[in-house]
Design an enzyme around this catalytic site. Sequence first.
Site, mmCIF file in Angstrom:
data_model
loop_
_atom_site.group_PDB
_atom_site.id
_atom_site.type_symbol
_atom_site.label_atom_id
_atom_site.label_comp_id
_atom_site.label_asym_id
_atom_site.label_seq_id
_atom_site.Cartn_x
_atom_site.Cartn_y
_atom_site.Cartn_z
ATOM 1 C CD GLU A 208 -2.579 1.191 2.673
ATOM 2 O OE1 GLU A 208 -3.553 1.954 2.786
ATOM 3 O OE2 GLU A 208 -2.213 0.424 3.595
ATOM 4 C CE LYS A 270 -8.650 0.903 3.252
ATOM 5 N NZ LYS A 270 -7.572 1.326 4.177
ATOM 6 C CB CYS A 320 -4.699 -1.415 4.699
ATOM 7 S SG CYS A 320 -4.048 -1.177 6.378
#
Length: 454
Positions: A208, A270, A320
């Site tokens: 990330e 995301k 994440c």
Amino acid sequence: MGQFGFGISWIAESFYVDAERFAALAIPAVAGLSAGLAIFPAMAAALYAVIAQRRPLGSIAASLLLATCWVATEWLRGHVLTGFPWNLAAYALVDHAALRQPAAWVGSYGLSFLTVLVGVMPGAAYSAVPRQRSAVLVLCAMAIIGLWGAGTFRLGSEAPLPRVDLRIVQGNVPQREKWAPGNRDATLELYLDLSSRPGNVDLLLWPETAFPGFLDEDAAARARITGSLPEGTLLLTGVPDRVESDAGTRYFNTVQAYDSSGEILTGYAKHHLVPFGEYVPFRGWLPFARLTEGLGDFTPGPGPRTLALPGTPLVAVAICYEIIFPGHVVDDLFRPDWIFNATNDAWFGTSIGPEQHLAAARMRAVEEGLPVVRAANTGISAIIDANGDVVARLDTGETGVIDASLPGARAPTPYARFGDWTILVLIVASWSLVYSFGLIRRRLDAEHSRMEEW
């Protein structure tokens, strides 16, 4: 509150990355969040008490009621106010290969139900009337044997390998240094040096925000990256992105795919953002700043998405925090062959946080029947097969690469097909079984009484 206070103590580490601004908030934040999360098991205990006081229950029914109340409020914890399903009861079994496999049928919430049920039965047996103790202990033993047996059966079959060579790069760049303007070239050089080591690589995986900037806008950086990629190698990397619109600039936390010519093939944004880390909820009302560097709040993407890349199996991306949500990682309409979890646990140092994050990723692998590949900036990077076993890993604080083949995918699991509905089926079936045993026992007792009277 004690469970959560210890279990999420690692959150305090993130407040010390920018200590001058946020260090004073570390202890209040952990204490406040722990108190908020503690409401959910308190609700389970209160609900159990209210029902148990209104109607007398046998030991088995009492155990079943507590497990039902627990999983109901644990599920709520995973959904209310965007949810925080961290350290679910099922994760106590993550290191036991056979015992974690039932998550393939009932998910982590369903496995939490079974874990709590089995966990309270010895206490229920101790407090039961003498003639019920043996029945409670036998049922407890049967549940444990059933969990182990079902898990062992699932472990008996293997998934076919897709023959894709992966390289995961763990740059181990400290969070305090990552976004310093003068360190961008050094960070990129480190990743290029690790990526260009000898070996066969079909797919190169960076974590990330591995590149601390807008890579799609930086032609020079893309040229350096693609110049170091062997012909035919693809790169999946986490990067921030921004899009201009009539409402202004919108920022996204993304994973983008590049080929060896430097062209962007596809990407994923995301969708499940971290409150106060990636955006400030109720920004107009709360006078708080984000804990992370950035020009503005991130905008959520549209949801789980399957990416099609040339020459590689279909992939789902979870960035994440997204990997902790059971049933919300994979696009149900377009099933992938594996899951790429790009993450940055550098915020949490060498605390217990990265290990707990890895445990959640392992449970997603079991639930979906898909391998999970983690690329983490400072660790823990890992390759997890579809049974939840860690095939390879780089620990926290290590700099290096993982070279390995992509594990194979299994057939869609019941949980992958039906999601949390399997939990409801499990609970209803358990109550029906206990109710049936109760009817049989009452009939036998009545028959015994009539025989004695005769």
